[in-house]
Enzyme design. Structure first.
Site, mmCIF file in Angstrom:
data_model
loop_
_atom_site.group_PDB
_atom_site.id
_atom_site.type_symbol
_atom_site.label_atom_id
_atom_site.label_comp_id
_atom_site.label_asym_id
_atom_site.label_seq_id
_atom_site.Cartn_x
_atom_site.Cartn_y
_atom_site.Cartn_z
ATOM 1 N N TRP A 278 0.809 -1.216 0.000
ATOM 2 C CA TRP A 278 0.000 0.000 0.000
ATOM 3 C C TRP A 278 0.841 1.265 0.000
ATOM 4 C CZ3 TRP A 278 -5.079 1.776 0.793
ATOM 5 C CH2 TRP A 278 -5.195 3.056 1.315
ATOM 6 N N ARG B 247 -2.342 18.917 10.538
ATOM 7 C CA ARG B 247 -1.451 17.949 9.919
ATOM 8 C C ARG B 247 -0.814 18.439 8.613
ATOM 9 N NH1 ARG B 247 -6.664 15.694 9.687
ATOM 10 N NH2 ARG B 247 -7.667 15.633 7.642
ATOM 11 N N ASP B 248 0.061 17.567 8.087
ATOM 12 C CA ASP B 248 0.687 17.685 6.776
ATOM 13 C C ASP B 248 1.567 18.931 6.647
ATOM 14 O OD1 ASP B 248 -0.891 15.472 6.340
ATOM 15 O OD2 ASP B 248 -2.359 16.499 5.095
ATOM 16 N N TRP C 272 2.817 10.270 8.991
ATOM 17 C CA TRP C 272 1.952 10.816 7.959
ATOM 18 C C TRP C 272 2.754 11.758 7.063
ATOM 19 C CZ3 TRP C 272 -3.266 12.307 10.803
ATOM 20 C CH2 TRP C 272 -3.897 11.131 11.226
ATOM 21 N N GLU D 210 -6.071 19.355 3.166
ATOM 22 C CA GLU D 210 -4.917 18.505 3.457
ATOM 23 C C GLU D 210 -3.772 18.894 2.528
ATOM 24 O OE1 GLU D 210 -6.461 14.369 5.106
ATOM 25 O OE2 GLU D 210 -6.936 14.548 2.982
ATOM 26 N N TRP E 289 -10.322 8.749 -2.690
ATOM 27 C CA TRP E 289 -10.731 8.004 -1.510
ATOM 28 C C TRP E 289 -12.165 7.496 -1.599
ATOM 29 C CZ3 TRP E 289 -7.253 6.004 1.421
ATOM 30 C CH2 TRP E 289 -6.003 6.625 1.527
ATOM 31 N N ASN F 99 0.239 5.869 -0.371
ATOM 32 C CA ASN F 99 -0.591 7.009 -0.734
ATOM 33 C C ASN F 99 0.247 8.286 -0.840
ATOM 34 O OD1 ASN F 99 -1.150 6.125 2.186
ATOM 35 N ND2 ASN F 99 -1.842 8.248 2.302
ATOM 36 N N ASP F 100 0.035 9.290 -0.025
ATOM 37 C CA ASP F 100 0.530 10.648 -0.267
ATOM 38 C C ASP F 100 1.975 10.735 -0.755
ATOM 39 O OD1 ASP F 100 -1.880 11.070 0.962
ATOM 40 O OD2 ASP F 100 -1.130 12.449 2.482
#
Length: 546
Positions: A76, A200-201, A137, A249, A341, A78-79
């Site tokens: 897996w 976040r981020d 993250w 985000e 998503w 993602n970002d």
């Protein structure tokens, strides 16, 4: 997978939370990623046959494995994380879960490249659950050239969000080997949560004019800005508040010269956003304005979208520090996560899950009738994968008339064409073995380019969002529209009007023979200057890792 995905009101975190203990929830979530293995000692992937010059897929690949896009070998991802350049090598990271689908949490996975086309698998760079503050993250890795953080000149510092027990904090990790492995700072977290759910981020950069580090942080419906002299101690400066774009985000903030003019420099603020209120899906929104070292002020023209397709999220941009200031302001690179998503886990892949990253693109800022607007096109580096182009004959297609075009065995190619019509519609159908297809088109009456997944091999049930047609308004020039379409085994990227609009779409057909069909509908459509260029497959180098 629940820990990294419980971000309040966030589509990606809500869906991830459903994965936590239930295989039945897998159809709701998954991810994209880079054709990279997560376990050390994996043998290098076989290269395509030399006799085909890279124009055939390796025999061991699954039918959906992209030839020119980054995907994980397994598990897996993602970002994307913003790359940095060190000693001529680009260092790129992405969120990765080696325990998918049964275990949760993400780490930072590492890939390197010298040309942003060919990649080398470097393994996990920041482990998840290693310091008691949760998994890893999105964030930013920077080269601390002057040693402001106290770890020496040239240390690579990563500021990332960690989440534990539903609380998001910002932590610092340091690499002393050039970004291959990171260690947790003993003083973590360097930013304690002030009591908010979405925090976040962090996107971090050195502001030379202001003489300090700047952090843009996603805070629900706003982007907060913080400054620091040393990457450890952060002071709140201001925020930029949005409306009707959901939970923001993955922010970004950078300067760009309008049409390359160094006397007309603007600042661009970017964020992952939800466009449902205006008939769009999740994507990458941006604002153009000014930055004074502590505050971003929009020019008042409202937000725009970097990509109008369904599958371009968590995008990052970066410049090339080897260029002079003028060229750095004139253009940037960009890459996004080619997934959504709403249906990320529904893709029919078995060897890996979720999709891929987009092509690396060149981003520019241009004046469009008085409004500064981002344009994007495939980066010039893609040209190193191009084979010999085949010129296609000009055609005038009446209503329902079609032209069939042979495509290369690699399944990866680039179609360029110009089209004109009084009020007709051009359709380019990307066909797969059982007759399933996806469509790229331009409607001359509506003056808009569109993408649609008309029929494909993705298993039902899929949400309505997957089947919706996505469009972007693009005015013809002298009655003509130019389309640049890049097709790979599981994606289509469209660039219309010289990059004035981009539409990105993951699409999964069946195995077997592939094809391409160009069709006119309603009034006749004239197709000219068409060419099809095969793209050489570029397997990721998978040697033993550090």
């Amino acid at each position: 997978m629940h820990t990294q995905n419980t971000r309040s009101a966030s589509p990606r975190r809500r869906l991830f939370a459903l994965l936590a203990g239930a295989a039945a929830a897998i159809v709701l979530v998954a991810a994209i990623a880079v054709a990279l293995s997560q376990r050390s000692g994996t043998d290098a992937a076989p290269s395509p046959s030399a006799t085909t010059d890279g124009l055939e897929r390796p025999a061991h690949w699954s039918p959906h494995r992209p030839g020119v896009h980054l995907t994980p070998e397994k598990d897996w991802m993602n970002d994307p994380q913003k790359p940095f350049l060190l000693d001529g090598v680009w260092h790129y990271y992405y969120l990765y879960n080696a325990d998918y689908p049964d275990g949760n949490g993400t780490a930072w996975y590492h890939a390197t490249s010298t040309d942003l086309v060919h990649w080398k698998d470097e393994g996990v760079a920041i482990d998840k659950y290693a310091n008691g503050l949760g998994d890893i993250w999105t964030g930013t890795a920077v080269v601390d050239e002057h040693g402001t953080a106290g770890f020496g000149e040239g240390a690579v510092i990563a500021l990332v969000t960690q989440q534990v027990d539903g609380v998001q904090r910002q932590s610092l990790f340091v690499s002393r080997d050039g970004g291959y492995r990171f260690e947790s700072f003993d003083g973590n977290p360097v930013m304690e949560n002030p009591g908010v759910a979405d925090w976040r981020d962090p996107r971090v950069f050195w502001d030379d004019a202001a003489g300090h580090w700047v952090m843009a942080l996603a805070e629900h419906d706003r982007i907060g800005f913080y400054t620091s002299p040393n990457l450890r101690d952060w002071t709140y400066s201001s925020d930029f508040v949005t409306t009707d774009l959901g939970v923001l985000e993955c922010p970004d903030l950078f300067p760009m010269a309008v049409d390359g003019d160094p006397d007309d420099v603007r600042w661009v603020l970017v964020a992952g956003a939800n466009g449902a209120a205006e008939g769009m899906t999740t994507g990458t929104a941006y604002w153009v304005g000014a930055w004074d070292g502590e505050r971003f002020t929009s020019d008042g023209a409202g937000h725009q979208w970097l990509d109008h397709g369904p599958d371009y999220y968590a995008a990052v941009t970066w410049d090339d520090p080897r260029l002079d200031e003028h060229d750095r302001l004139a253009s940037r690179y960009g890459i996004g996560w080619m997934n959504n998503w709403a249906y990320a886990g529904g893709f029919p892949t078995e060897d890996w899950h979720g999709g891929s990253d987009s092509l690396v693109r060149t981003i520019t800022l241009s004046d469009e009738e008085g409004r500064a607007t981002l344009h994007s096109e495939p980066a010039a580096e893609l040209g190193s994968l191009e084979g010999e182009a085949e010129d296609l004959a000009d055609a005038r297609l009446a209503d329902g008339e079609t032209v069939d075009v042979a495509v290369p065995a690699s399944g990866a190619y680039r179609l360029r064409l110009d089209a004109a019509s009084p009020a007709g519609e051009l359709r380019v159908k990307v066909l797969t073995g059982d007759g399933s297809f996806a469509t790229v088109g331009y409607d001359f009456a509506a003056r808009s380019v569109f993408v649609a997944r008309d029929a494909d091999a993705v298993a039902d049930p899929m949400p309505e969002a997957y089947r919706e047609v996505r469009t972007a308004a693009v005015e013809p020039e002298d009655g003509r529209i130019a389309l640049d379409i890049v097709v790979d085994a599981s994606s289509i990227e469209v660039f219309a009007g010289g990059g004035r609009a981009a539409l990105t779409m993951a699409t999964f057909g069946t195995s077997g023979a592939r094809g391409l069909q160009i069709e006119g509908t309603r009034e006749p459509v004239a197709v000219t200057s068409a060419s099809l260029t095969p793209l050489r497959v570029a397997p990721v180098e998978r040697e033993s890792r550090r």
